[in-house]
Design a protein around this motif. Structure first.
Motif, PDB file in Angstrom:
ATOM      1  N   ILE A   8       0.852  -1.201   0.000  1.00 40.97           N
ATOM      2  CA  ILE A   8       0.000   0.000   0.000  1.00 40.97           C
ATOM      3  C   ILE A   8       0.883   1.245   0.000  1.00 40.97           C
ATOM      4  CG2 ILE A   8      -1.661   1.338   1.368  1.00 40.97           C
ATOM      5  CD1 ILE A   8      -2.970  -1.265   2.228  1.00 40.97           C
ATOM      6  N   GLU A   9       1.912   1.224   0.835  1.00 41.27           N
ATOM      7  CA  GLU A   9       2.805   2.391   0.905  1.00 41.27           C
ATOM      8  C   GLU A   9       3.451   2.660  -0.462  1.00 41.27           C
ATOM      9  OE1 GLU A   9       5.189   2.754   4.431  1.00 41.27           O
ATOM     10  OE2 GLU A   9       6.757   3.795   3.323  1.00 41.27           O
ATOM     11  N   ASN A  10       3.883   1.587  -1.119  1.00 44.73           N
ATOM     12  CA  ASN A  10       4.485   1.764  -2.456  1.00 44.73           C
ATOM     13  C   ASN A  10       3.481   2.329  -3.449  1.00 44.73           C
ATOM     14  OD1 ASN A  10       7.063   1.015  -1.911  1.00 44.73           O
ATOM     15  ND2 ASN A  10       6.662  -1.181  -2.246  1.00 44.73           N
ATOM     16  N   LYS A  11       2.249   1.827  -3.366  1.00 43.65           N
ATOM     17  CA  LYS A  11       1.217   2.338  -4.287  1.00 43.65           C
ATOM     18  C   LYS A  11       1.022   3.836  -4.062  1.00 43.65           C
ATOM     19  CE  LYS A  11      -1.821  -1.662  -4.946  1.00 43.65           C
ATOM     20  NZ  LYS A  11      -3.163  -2.187  -4.695  1.00 43.65           N
ATOM     21  N   VAL A  12       0.882   4.226  -2.793  1.00 43.06           N
ATOM     22  CA  VAL A  12       0.617   5.646  -2.494  1.00 43.06           C
ATOM     23  C   VAL A  12       1.794   6.493  -2.989  1.00 43.06           C
ATOM     24  CG1 VAL A  12       0.305   7.335  -0.648  1.00 43.06           C
ATOM     25  CG2 VAL A  12      -0.933   5.156  -0.566  1.00 43.06           C
ATOM     26  N   LYS A  13       3.014   6.035  -2.705  1.00 43.99           N
ATOM     27  CA  LYS A  13       4.186   6.818  -3.118  1.00 43.99           C
ATOM     28  C   LYS A  13       4.276   6.944  -4.624  1.00 43.99           C
ATOM     29  CE  LYS A  13       6.927   6.460   0.995  1.00 43.99           C
ATOM     30  NZ  LYS A  13       7.840   5.667   1.803  1.00 43.99           N
ATOM     31  N   ASN A  14       3.798   5.910  -5.337  1.00 47.21           N
ATOM     32  CA  ASN A  14       3.879   5.937  -6.809  1.00 47.21           C
ATOM     33  C   ASN A  14       2.595   6.408  -7.477  1.00 47.21           C
ATOM     34  OD1 ASN A  14       6.590   4.950  -7.076  1.00 47.21           O
ATOM     35  ND2 ASN A  14       5.806   3.019  -6.252  1.00 47.21           N
ATOM     36  N   GLY A  15       1.665   6.886  -6.675  1.00 48.10           N
ATOM     37  CA  GLY A  15       0.417   7.415  -7.248  1.00 48.10           C
ATOM     38  C   GLY A  15      -0.468   6.345  -7.862  1.00 48.10           C
ATOM     39  N   VAL A  16      -0.382   5.105  -7.362  1.00 51.77           N
ATOM     40  CA  VAL A  16      -1.232   4.025  -7.881  1.00 51.77           C
ATOM     41  C   VAL A  16      -2.509   3.970  -7.049  1.00 51.77           C
ATOM     42  CG1 VAL A  16      -1.396   1.516  -8.238  1.00 51.77           C
ATOM     43  CG2 VAL A  16       0.789   2.708  -8.625  1.00 51.77           C
ATOM     44  N   ARG A  17      -3.618   3.816  -7.709  1.00 51.54           N
ATOM     45  CA  ARG A  17      -4.928   3.817  -7.028  1.00 51.54           C
ATOM     46  C   ARG A  17      -5.057   2.634  -6.053  1.00 51.54           C
ATOM     47  NH1 ARG A  17     -10.577   5.359  -9.829  1.00 51.54           N
ATOM     48  NH2 ARG A  17      -9.807   7.388  -9.155  1.00 51.54           N
ATOM     49  N   LEU A  18      -5.610   2.898  -4.877  1.00 46.61           N
ATOM     50  CA  LEU A  18      -5.833   1.845  -3.885  1.00 46.61           C
ATOM     51  C   LEU A  18      -7.137   1.102  -4.176  1.00 46.61           C
ATOM     52  CD1 LEU A  18      -4.774   3.662  -0.560  1.00 46.61           C
ATOM     53  CD2 LEU A  18      -3.380   2.259  -2.105  1.00 46.61           C
ATOM     54  N   THR A  19      -7.147  -0.193  -3.853  1.00 49.65           N
ATOM     55  CA  THR A  19      -8.325  -1.027  -4.109  1.00 49.65           C
ATOM     56  C   THR A  19      -9.208  -1.087  -2.863  1.00 49.65           C
ATOM     57  OG1 THR A  19      -7.218  -2.969  -3.239  1.00 49.65           O
ATOM     58  CG2 THR A  19      -6.961  -2.547  -5.608  1.00 49.65           C
ATOM     59  N   ARG A  20     -10.380  -1.736  -3.029  1.00 48.51           N
ATOM     60  CA  ARG A  20     -11.288  -1.964  -1.896  1.00 48.51           C
ATOM     61  C   ARG A  20     -10.558  -2.715  -0.776  1.00 48.51           C
ATOM     62  NH1 ARG A  20     -15.235  -5.874  -0.109  1.00 48.51           N
ATOM     63  NH2 ARG A  20     -17.019  -4.755   0.792  1.00 48.51           N
ATOM     64  N   GLU A  21      -9.791  -3.761  -1.166  1.00 49.53           N
ATOM     65  CA  GLU A  21      -9.068  -4.561  -0.163  1.00 49.53           C
ATOM     66  C   GLU A  21      -8.056  -3.686   0.570  1.00 49.53           C
ATOM     67  OE1 GLU A  21      -9.693  -5.583  -3.354  1.00 49.53           O
ATOM     68  OE2 GLU A  21     -11.334  -6.810  -2.558  1.00 49.53           O
ATOM     69  N   ASP A  22      -7.399  -2.790  -0.172  1.00 53.51           N
ATOM     70  CA  ASP A  22      -6.428  -1.883   0.474  1.00 53.51           C
ATOM     71  C   ASP A  22      -7.147  -1.011   1.509  1.00 53.51           C
ATOM     72  OD1 ASP A  22      -4.393  -2.793  -1.207  1.00 53.51           O
ATOM     73  OD2 ASP A  22      -4.718  -1.215  -2.691  1.00 53.51           O
ATOM     74  N   GLY A  23      -8.314  -0.504   1.118  1.00 52.89           N
ATOM     75  CA  GLY A  23      -9.069   0.375   2.020  1.00 52.89           C
ATOM     76  C   GLY A  23      -9.446  -0.365   3.304  1.00 52.89           C
ATOM     77  N   ILE A  24      -9.890  -1.616   3.148  1.00 59.16           N
ATOM     78  CA  ILE A  24     -10.274  -2.405   4.332  1.00 59.16           C
ATOM     79  C   ILE A  24      -9.037  -2.659   5.203  1.00 59.16           C
ATOM     80  CG2 ILE A  24     -11.191  -4.654   5.093  1.00 59.16           C
ATOM     81  CD1 ILE A  24     -12.948  -4.535   2.479  1.00 59.16           C
ATOM     82  N   ALA A  25      -7.920  -2.979   4.545  1.00 57.42           N
ATOM     83  CA  ALA A  25      -6.669  -3.208   5.303  1.00 57.42           C
ATOM     84  C   ALA A  25      -6.283  -1.946   6.067  1.00 57.42           C
ATOM     85  CB  ALA A  25      -5.557  -3.629   4.344  1.00 57.42           C
ATOM     86  N   LEU A  26      -6.436  -0.789   5.442  1.00 52.47           N
ATOM     87  CA  LEU A  26      -6.071   0.472   6.116  1.00 52.47           C
ATOM     88  C   LEU A  26      -6.904   0.672   7.377  1.00 52.47           C
ATOM     89  CD1 LEU A  26      -5.584   2.887   3.073  1.00 52.47           C
ATOM     90  CD2 LEU A  26      -3.812   1.991   4.582  1.00 52.47           C
ATOM     91  N   PHE A  27      -8.211   0.370   7.271  1.00 55.43           N
ATOM     92  CA  PHE A  27      -9.055   0.520   8.464  1.00 55.43           C
ATOM     93  C   PHE A  27      -8.657  -0.472   9.561  1.00 55.43           C
ATOM     94  CE2 PHE A  27     -12.180   3.158   6.096  1.00 55.43           C
ATOM     95  CZ  PHE A  27     -12.358   4.132   7.074  1.00 55.43           C
ATOM     96  N   LYS A  28      -8.033  -1.589   9.167  1.00 54.48           N
ATOM     97  CA  LYS A  28      -7.634  -2.581  10.191  1.00 54.48           C
ATOM     98  C   LYS A  28      -6.282  -2.219  10.797  1.00 54.48           C
ATOM     99  CE  LYS A  28     -10.753  -6.149   8.872  1.00 54.48           C
ATOM    100  NZ  LYS A  28     -11.097  -7.161   7.906  1.00 54.48           N
ATOM    101  N   SER A  29      -5.555  -1.314  10.159  1.00 57.04           N
ATOM    102  CA  SER A  29      -4.256  -0.888  10.717  1.00 57.04           C
ATOM    103  C   SER A  29      -4.498   0.042  11.894  1.00 57.04           C
ATOM    104  CB  SER A  29      -3.464  -0.145   9.641  1.00 57.04           C
ATOM    105  OG  SER A  29      -2.489   0.674  10.254  1.00 57.04           O
ATOM    106  N   ASN A  30      -3.620  -0.057  12.874  1.00 57.27           N
ATOM    107  CA  ASN A  30      -3.719   0.913  13.969  1.00 57.27           C
ATOM    108  C   ASN A  30      -2.464   1.762  14.055  1.00 57.27           C
ATOM    109  OD1 ASN A  30      -6.159   1.230  15.267  1.00 57.27           O
ATOM    110  ND2 ASN A  30      -6.033  -0.871  16.021  1.00 57.27           N
ATOM    111  N   ASP A  31      -1.718   1.767  12.958  1.00 51.48           N
ATOM    112  CA  ASP A  31      -0.492   2.574  12.939  1.00 51.48           C
ATOM    113  C   ASP A  31      -0.876   3.988  12.469  1.00 51.48           C
ATOM    114  OD1 ASP A  31       2.002   3.611  12.766  1.00 51.48           O
ATOM    115  OD2 ASP A  31       2.868   1.894  11.700  1.00 51.48           O
ATOM    116  N   LEU A  32      -1.407   4.743  13.424  1.00 52.67           N
ATOM    117  CA  LEU A  32      -1.972   6.048  13.083  1.00 52.67           C
ATOM    118  C   LEU A  32      -0.924   6.992  12.490  1.00 52.67           C
ATOM    119  CD1 LEU A  32      -4.613   7.665  13.229  1.00 52.67           C
ATOM    120  CD2 LEU A  32      -3.927   8.445  15.490  1.00 52.67           C
ATOM    121  N   ALA A  33       0.288   6.950  13.037  1.00 49.82           N
ATOM    122  CA  ALA A  33       1.347   7.844  12.554  1.00 49.82           C
ATOM    123  C   ALA A  33       1.663   7.529  11.088  1.00 49.82           C
ATOM    124  CB  ALA A  33       2.595   7.688  13.418  1.00 49.82           C
ATOM    125  N   TRP A  34       1.680   6.238  10.761  1.00 45.58           N
ATOM    126  CA  TRP A  34       1.960   5.824   9.383  1.00 45.58           C
ATOM    127  C   TRP A  34       0.832   6.266   8.438  1.00 45.58           C
ATOM    128  CZ3 TRP A  34      -0.663   1.709   6.648  1.00 45.58           C
ATOM    129  CH2 TRP A  34      -0.082   1.372   5.424  1.00 45.58           C
TER     130      TRP A  34
END
Ligand code: V47
Length: 361
Positions: A8-34
């Motif tokens: 996900i981090e690589n996608k964001v850095k390279n301007g690649v669109r995030l998928t539904r699965e990425d979005g769900i994974a982000l909500f499951k992360s608790n690394d707020l600073a990241w």
């Protein structure tokens, strides 16, 4: 960090669109600073160091409402002691007084779905405001209100929007979207526009040249997947029309609502996380608003480090969120807003309602 988060981090850095699965994974992360650092990176890329605000006045024509959504503490029945309904003279009096402030640039008009007012009432309000104060932008009526006007007038959505546009309506606020899911709407707000209807009003508005905002009301009965799907529905429509100006997420305030005592109010953690994920998923929205009325000013200020590039306006005088127990002020001076932005090291920019720069401070 796991491989999923590295990807996900690589996608964001390279301007690649995030998928539904990425979005769900982000909500499951608790690394707020990241999450915040990624959202901040995207915010900086699309919007630079400017933080926008405007000088606006809210006008809520009535709180009498046929919809009576479970999440709302503002709407009431006509026979309630709290009910009020403004006539044209009342509206003009408030507007003329507010317009004494030379900096005022916008009226933000959102109201209950009144059971008896005809569509002509709303048309006449817009006509009268535009005639008396042509320099003030009219951001009026959510997609839910537009659907209601079509129902009471027997006109199509396109006719309703075209007539309002011709009368002086300039753009539309983003409310009423709540969570764009039939399951959630059936349970929370069955008496108003469906998800498809909300999106269709926004689509038609954009097609005829009316820009609008989008929003998400979260922290009630929705699942994290439904939050992601909501963001994806907005992203898809924005790909199609490009007509959304800004996205606002409203954390649910349960006080005085049917859900009071049944729902735990959102935490600051969830509010910052949702702000950051919204910025990351909505890659085709330039502006993400930290609405200080809902978040409180300190959290809105923090949100500027979590993807937001707009802090809304002076507002005076907010009613909908305060009915639900919002602890923030009912309006702010420009000076307070400017200082709040300056403290974050960013540049305060007064904007008009179309995001044209009025003043860089
Ligand atoms: O549709 C109502 C939300 C919206 C509650 O476009 C609540 O710039 C949280 O449209 N807790 C109406 N949220 C407000 C609106 C708006 C406000 C500010 C800026 C803009 C813009 C639009 O308020 C409703 C609903 O989603 N809301 N009750 C509540 N208890």
């Amino acid at each position: 960090m796991s491989i999923v988060f590295d990807e996900i981090e690589n996608k964001v850095k390279n301007g690649v669109r995030l998928t539904r699965e990425d979005g769900i994974a982000l909500f499951k992360s608790n690394d707020l600073a990241w999450l915040g650092s990624l959202a901040n990176l995207v915010r900086q890329r699309v919007s630079g160091e400017y933080v926008y605000y405007n000088v606006n006045r809210h006008i809520n024509l009535t709180n009498i409402c046929t919809s009576r959504c479970d999440f709302c503490a503002f709407g009431c029945d006509a026979d309630s002691l709290q009910s009020y309904a403004m006539n044209k003279d009342n509206v003009m009096e408030i507007a003329m007084l507010a317009a004494k402030d030379e900096d005022l640039r916008e009226f933000h008009i959102v109201s209950g779905l009144h059971p008896d007012w005809p569509f002509e009432y709303y048309l006449n309000i817009i006509k009268a405001l535009k005639e008396a104060l042509p320099h003030i932008h009219l951001k009026a009526f959510t997609a839910v209100e537009i659907t209601h006007f079509a129902e009471i007038s027997g006109k199509s959505i396109k006719e309703v929007l075209s007539e309002l546009h011709a009368a002086g309506l300039d753009s539309m606020p983003g409310g009423g979207a709540e969570i764009l899911s039939d399951r959630v709407r059936e349970e929370l707000c069955p008496n108003k526009a469906t998800a498809t209807e909300w999106l269709n009003v926004a689509r038609i508005a954009h097609q005829i040249g009316i820009r609008s905002n989008a929003s998400m009301l979260y922290g009630h009965i929705e699942t994290l997947e439904e939050r992601v799907d909501h963001l994806l529905s907005l992203r898809e429509l924005q790909d199609e029309t490009g007509g959304f100006q800004t996205f606002i997420c409203f954390p649910f305030h349960p006080h005085n609502t049917v859900l009071d005592g049944k729902i735990v109010q959102t935490s600051v953690w969830d509010e910052l996380k949702t702000m950051a994920i919204s910025r990351l998923m909505l890659d085709n929205f330039k502006n993400i608003k930290a609405y200080w009325v809902m978040l409180t000013l300190p959290i809105a200020q923090l949100a500027l480090g979590f993807g937001a590039n707009d802090i809304d306006g002076t507002v005076s005088e907010e009613k909908i969120m305060h009915a639900a127990g919002a602890k923030s002020a009912k309006s702010l001076t420009k000076e307070v807003i400017i200082n709040t932005i300056r403290e974050t090291g960013r540049i305060p920019v007064e904007r008009d309602s179309m995001y044209n720069i009025v003043k860089i401070l």
